[in-house]
Design an enzyme around this catalytic site. Structure first.
Site, PDB file in Angstrom:
ATOM      1  N   LYS A  68      34.848  -8.464  51.716  1.00  0.00           N
ATOM      2  CA  LYS A  68      35.171  -9.156  52.900  1.00  0.00           C
ATOM      3  C   LYS A  68      36.260  -7.949  53.743  1.00  0.00           C
ATOM      4  O   LYS A  68      36.153  -8.661  55.129  1.00  0.00           O
ATOM      5  CB  LYS A  68      35.045 -10.608  52.651  1.00  0.00           C
TER       6      LYS A  68
HETATM    7  C1  LIG Z   1      30.280 -13.471  50.036  1.00  0.00           C
HETATM    8  C2  LIG Z   1      30.118 -11.907  48.927  1.00  0.00           C
HETATM    9  C3  LIG Z   1      28.793 -11.909  48.659  1.00  0.00           C
HETATM   10  C4  LIG Z   1      27.478 -11.818  49.908  1.00  0.00           C
HETATM   11  O1  LIG Z   1      27.752 -11.699  51.286  1.00  0.00           O
HETATM   12  P1  LIG Z   1      26.590 -12.320  51.337  1.00  0.00           P
HETATM   13  O2  LIG Z   1      27.222 -11.651  53.134  1.00  0.00           O
HETATM   14  O3  LIG Z   1      27.059 -13.818  51.586  1.00  0.00           O
HETATM   15  O4  LIG Z   1      25.285 -12.306  51.622  1.00  0.00           O
HETATM   16  C5  LIG Z   1      28.064 -11.430  47.510  1.00  0.00           C
HETATM   17  N1  LIG Z   1      29.511 -10.896  45.902  1.00  0.00           N
HETATM   18  C6  LIG Z   1      30.617 -11.337  46.487  1.00  0.00           C
HETATM   19  C7  LIG Z   1      31.427 -10.500  45.929  1.00  0.00           C
HETATM   20  C8  LIG Z   1      30.794 -11.762  48.056  1.00  0.00           C
HETATM   21  O5  LIG Z   1      32.255 -12.445  47.953  1.00  0.00           O
END
Ligand SMILES: *Cc1c(COP(=O)(O)O)cnc(C)c1O
Length: 464
Positions: free
Chosen positions: A112
């Site tokens: 993120k």
């Molecule tokens: C947010 C997240 C996901 C999922 O991603 P999306 O974009 O919501 O599908 C998967 N793995 C981790 C570690 C995350 O923080």
């Protein structure tokens, strides 16, 4: 570039307006009116670019002339200078034609950061230009909160309030949120669960009358288009390293809200030769059931070892459905209005289109631990549970062995020790920059599970 709502009930907007909001006023999500497309020749010419340079090539068509190229360059460069690996998104081999794309070298150790480091800077740039201030309000069950706080703590014109369920996030996750320093960042622990937090945030977005006239709420979850846009870049980066566009590649993506994999779908639409996109889910498998059996229906939420994927309904899936319905906003609005009350399906012809692009596998906790142990035995690499689900799904899907399969490693294993301990492995230490995390001072306020508790807090703490 203009953006339109998936529900077709409001006027098109420019990049800036879309950046500074959440859902469209008609309840839809913003998508580009037209997807930019790059020629193979152009993509080929990017093979030697550094990550930040490549990012500029990929995102500029989405922004047009709304942000001056020099400003955009500076904020993108600054965003990725914070990462602790010179390649930003390095690839690591995991067996023949199997790769891991390490997306956890940012400040909060999860993918993120790729979007939220840029989002904080983009907001500040646009708000300074317009002499405007905004309030970010978001709910998190973990990774989004810390990445958003970290991305916005220097944003002079943003006050950011993040809600998390009190006593229901891991110690590392809580510490990562509550130790972010800055006089514009606020953590609220709500006495309720994640759904309660989300309900409060939704209600606040729906009625913003508690804010002063010159203020509005901005979303930092992946309904914000700018987040999706920044995630398209690493699909290009990874594929180019393995010989694209003259080599086709496939990706496996641990999926929750469908933001990350949707970015891969867009990369494919923009001309990157991608063969398969694997939607890897945990026991919360609504997307797997849809892709494998054309059944789109909500079930109960399970709490798993991969909490960032514990999601009942993936909000970004609507962006994909919009294309699947050939951008027919009336048909999509009708479909979405029936969703939740009954099990839905799409036409046979639409479903075949889904299957032509996506595969999907759902992986339970026990299997997740087995994969963590197995990959550690085979390669000496410790996977975090989300990543392990992606790796398992990649191996399950029968894919063309001549096509490299790239699994997205979405978090550093030190963030999710529970699954790793359950797999019988010692959790690796936090990277250097977070070694003293547990000694840092926490700042957090516990509030009752009520909307007005949160809005009162916002009113009295946002800066004038
Ligand atoms: C947010 C997240 C996901 C999922 O991603 P999306 O974009 O919501 O599908 C998967 N793995 C981790 C570690 C995350 O923080």
């Amino acid at each position: 570039m203009k953006y339109i709502s998936t529900r077709g009930g409001c006027p098109e907007q420019g990049f800036e307006q879309v950046l500074l909001t959440g859902l469209a006023p008609d309840g839809g999500l913003y998508v580009p009116a037209e997807l930019p497309r790059f020629s193979l020749e152009e993509i080929r010419s990017w093979q030697d670019l550094r990550y930040a340079e490549l990012a500029l090539r990929v995102i500029t068509p989405f922004i047009g002339d709304e942000i001056a190229p020099e400003s955009l360059r500076q904020l993108v460069e600054e965003s990725y200078a914070n990462f602790d690996h010179p390649e930003v998104a390095p690839l690591r081999q995991l067996g023949e034609n199997q790769w891991l794309l390490e997306l956890y070298h940012g400040p909060t150790l999860a993918f993120k950061d790729f979007a939220l480091q840029v989002l904080g800077r983009l907001l500040d740039h646009v708000l300074t230009k317009n002499n405007q201030r905004v309030v970010i309000l978001g709910a998190t069950s973990g990774d989004t909160g810390s990445a958003a706080l970290e991305g916005c703590r220097h944003s002079e014109r943003v006050d950011i309030f993040i809600l998390h369920p009190h006593n229901r996030v891991s110690d590392v996750q809580r510490k990562q949120m509550t130790t972010v320093a800055g006089n514009n960042v606020f953590n609220l622990a709500v006495q309720g669960n994640f759904d309660d937090c989300q309900r409060i945030v939704k209600a606040a977005f729906a009625d913003q009358s508690f804010l002063p006239d010159d203020r509005q709420l901005v979303a930092v979850n992946s309904i914000n288009w700018a987040r999706i846009m920044m995630q398209i870049v690493y699909y290009f980066s990874a594929a180019l390293k393995l010989g694209a566009p003259d080599q086709t590649v496939s990706f496996s993506v641990p999926t929750g809200n469908f933001g990350d994999i949707y970015a891969g779908y867009l990369a494919k639409g923009m001309g990157l030769p991608i063969d398969r996109l694997v939607v890897a889910t945990n026991e919360n498998d609504i997307l797997s059931r849809f892709i494998n059996s054309n059944e789109y229906a909500v079930t109960e939420l399970s709490h798993t070892f991969s909490p960032s994927m514990d999601i009942l309904v993936s909000s970004n899936f609507e962006r994909y459905l919009f294309d699947l319905f050939d951008r027919d906003t009336a048909a999509l609005t009708n479909f979405m209005s029936r969703f939740g009350q009954q099990s839905l399906s799409v036409s046979e012809q639409q479903w075949q289109r889904v299957r032509a692009c996506f595969d999907s596998v759902s992986v339970d906790d026990a299997t997740t631990c087995e994969v963590i142990a197995e990959v550690y035995r085979q390669h000496g690499i410790v996977l975090d549970p989300h990543t392990a689900i992606g790796v398992k799904a990649a191996r399950e899907c029968k894919f063309d062995s001549a096509v490299p399969m790239i699994s997205l490693a979405t978090a550093h294993p030190a963030k999710f020790s529970e699954a790793i301990t359950a797999a019988g492995i010692t959790t690796p230490p936090l990277p250097d920059q977070l070694q003293d995390l547990f000694q840092r001072e926490e700042r957090c306020t516990v509030v009752a599970n009520e909307l007005h508790q949160v809005t009162d807090y916002l009113q009295s703490h946002m800066r004038i």
